[in-house]
Write a protein that holds these residues in place. Structure first.
Motif, PDB file in Angstrom:
ATOM      1  N   ASP A 118      61.518 -17.710 -35.254  1.00  6.92           N
ATOM      2  CA  ASP A 118      62.760 -18.460 -35.475  1.00  6.92           C
ATOM      3  C   ASP A 118      62.505 -19.951 -35.315  1.00  6.92           C
ATOM      4  OD1 ASP A 118      64.442 -16.415 -36.119  1.00  6.92           O
ATOM      5  OD2 ASP A 118      65.210 -16.138 -34.097  1.00  6.92           O
ATOM      6  N   ARG A 119      62.897 -20.684 -36.322  1.00  3.00           N
ATOM      7  CA  ARG A 119      62.890 -22.140 -36.247  1.00  3.00           C
ATOM      8  C   ARG A 119      64.326 -22.560 -36.475  1.00  3.00           C
ATOM      9  NH1 ARG A 119      57.538 -23.935 -38.653  1.00  3.00           N
ATOM     10  NH2 ARG A 119      56.130 -22.894 -37.211  1.00  3.00           N
ATOM     11  N   GLY A 120      64.750 -23.487 -35.722  1.00  6.79           N
ATOM     12  CA  GLY A 120      66.135 -23.881 -35.864  1.00  6.79           C
ATOM     13  C   GLY A 120      66.342 -25.349 -35.599  1.00  6.79           C
ATOM     14  N   SER A 121      67.581 -25.753 -35.776  1.00 12.72           N
ATOM     15  CA  SER A 121      67.919 -27.148 -35.523  1.00 12.72           C
ATOM     16  C   SER A 121      69.368 -27.241 -35.059  1.00 12.72           C
ATOM     17  CB  SER A 121      67.707 -27.983 -36.781  1.00 12.72           C
ATOM     18  OG  SER A 121      68.533 -27.510 -37.814  1.00 12.72           O
ATOM     19  N   GLN A 169      77.810 -24.349 -24.686  1.00 12.19           N
ATOM     20  CA  GLN A 169      78.406 -25.463 -25.432  1.00 12.19           C
ATOM     21  C   GLN A 169      77.657 -25.719 -26.737  1.00 12.19           C
ATOM     22  OE1 GLN A 169      78.121 -28.445 -22.217  1.00 12.19           O
ATOM     23  NE2 GLN A 169      80.227 -28.980 -22.792  1.00 12.19           N
ATOM     24  N   VAL A 170      76.348 -25.672 -26.686  1.00 12.86           N
ATOM     25  CA  VAL A 170      75.550 -26.031 -27.858  1.00 12.86           C
ATOM     26  C   VAL A 170      75.221 -24.840 -28.742  1.00 12.86           C
ATOM     27  CG1 VAL A 170      74.564 -28.093 -26.808  1.00 12.86           C
ATOM     28  CG2 VAL A 170      73.376 -25.907 -26.600  1.00 12.86           C
ATOM     29  N   ALA A 171      75.579 -23.643 -28.292  1.00 12.37           N
ATOM     30  CA  ALA A 171      75.241 -22.442 -29.062  1.00 12.37           C
ATOM     31  C   ALA A 171      75.785 -22.513 -30.487  1.00 12.37           C
ATOM     32  CB  ALA A 171      75.756 -21.199 -28.351  1.00 12.37           C
ATOM     33  N   GLY A 172      76.997 -22.990 -30.650  1.00 11.21           N
ATOM     34  CA  GLY A 172      77.592 -23.084 -31.985  1.00 11.21           C
ATOM     35  C   GLY A 172      77.029 -24.207 -32.826  1.00 11.21           C
ATOM     36  N   ALA A 173      76.245 -25.089 -32.221  1.00 10.88           N
ATOM     37  CA  ALA A 173      75.669 -26.219 -32.946  1.00 10.88           C
ATOM     38  C   ALA A 173      74.234 -25.948 -33.371  1.00 10.88           C
ATOM     39  CB  ALA A 173      75.720 -27.477 -32.078  1.00 10.88           C
ATOM     40  N   TYR A 174      73.714 -24.779 -33.019  1.00  6.32           N
ATOM     41  CA  TYR A 174      72.316 -24.457 -33.301  1.00  6.32           C
ATOM     42  C   TYR A 174      72.240 -23.402 -34.399  1.00  6.32           C
ATOM     43  CZ  TYR A 174      67.419 -23.301 -32.453  1.00  6.32           C
ATOM     44  OH  TYR A 174      66.066 -23.100 -32.594  1.00  6.32           O
ATOM     45  N   THR A 175      71.440 -23.672 -35.403  1.00  6.57           N
ATOM     46  CA  THR A 175      71.230 -22.723 -36.487  1.00  6.57           C
ATOM     47  C   THR A 175      69.767 -22.329 -36.511  1.00  6.57           C
ATOM     48  OG1 THR A 175      72.941 -23.833 -37.779  1.00  6.57           O
ATOM     49  CG2 THR A 175      71.482 -22.339 -38.963  1.00  6.57           C
ATOM     50  N   ALA A 176      69.515 -21.033 -36.374  1.00 10.25           N
ATOM     51  CA  ALA A 176      68.141 -20.525 -36.405  1.00 10.25           C
ATOM     52  C   ALA A 176      67.824 -20.022 -37.802  1.00 10.25           C
ATOM     53  CB  ALA A 176      67.970 -19.410 -35.394  1.00 10.25           C
ATOM     54  N   LYS A 177      66.592 -20.244 -38.193  1.00 11.63           N
ATOM     55  CA  LYS A 177      66.144 -19.800 -39.508  1.00 11.63           C
ATOM     56  C   LYS A 177      64.805 -19.100 -39.316  1.00 11.63           C
ATOM     57  CE  LYS A 177      64.256 -21.806 -43.681  1.00 11.63           C
ATOM     58  NZ  LYS A 177      63.919 -23.041 -44.365  1.00 11.63           N
TER      59      LYS A 177
END
Length: 117
Positions: free
Chosen positions: A52-55, A95-103
């Motif tokens: 998983d790579r995310g931002s 808090q930041v869970a919704g701001a992180y997108t894993a790919k």
């Protein structure tokens, strides 16, 4: 100095050629093995796996920061900065869970087994 620069240029061109060939071989391997696999072929072990790579979406993270000083800290946005804020307790993981997108990114590892490395 000219000889030094010539050698640098030569090595840089060789690096580009090697990287292009590796990318071509990587695509062939990923086409041949579309699913994760770990398999031995002679003296070599091939492992195809997903990582998983995310931002972080900074538009969602900035409003969560407690002050302008923290916004300046994240002004050079990268995952490490934001993860560090979570580690330090400035932000909570939820808090930041919704701001992180894993790919998921498919990776390849090839190791020589039973020989010298």
């Amino acid at each position: 100095m000219q000889d030094f620069l010539a050698r640098y240029y030569e090595l840089d061109q060789l690096k580009k050629s090697i990287e292009a060939e590796l990318e071509k071989m990587r695509r062939i391997l990923l086409d041949k093995f579309p699913e994760p696999v770990e398999q031995t072929f002679g003296a070599y072990r091939l492992k195809v796996y997903e990582q998983d790579r995310g931002s972080f979406d900074l538009g969602k993270v900035y409003p969560l920061l407690p002050s302008d000083e923290w916004r300046l800290f994240v002004s050079n946005p990268n995952n490490a900065n934001i993860k560090q804020l979570v580690k330090q307790g400035v932000l909570r993981e939820d808090q930041v869970a919704g701001a992180y997108t894993a790919k998921p990114v498919r990776m390849i590892a090839v190791k020589e087994i039973g020989g010298t490395t």
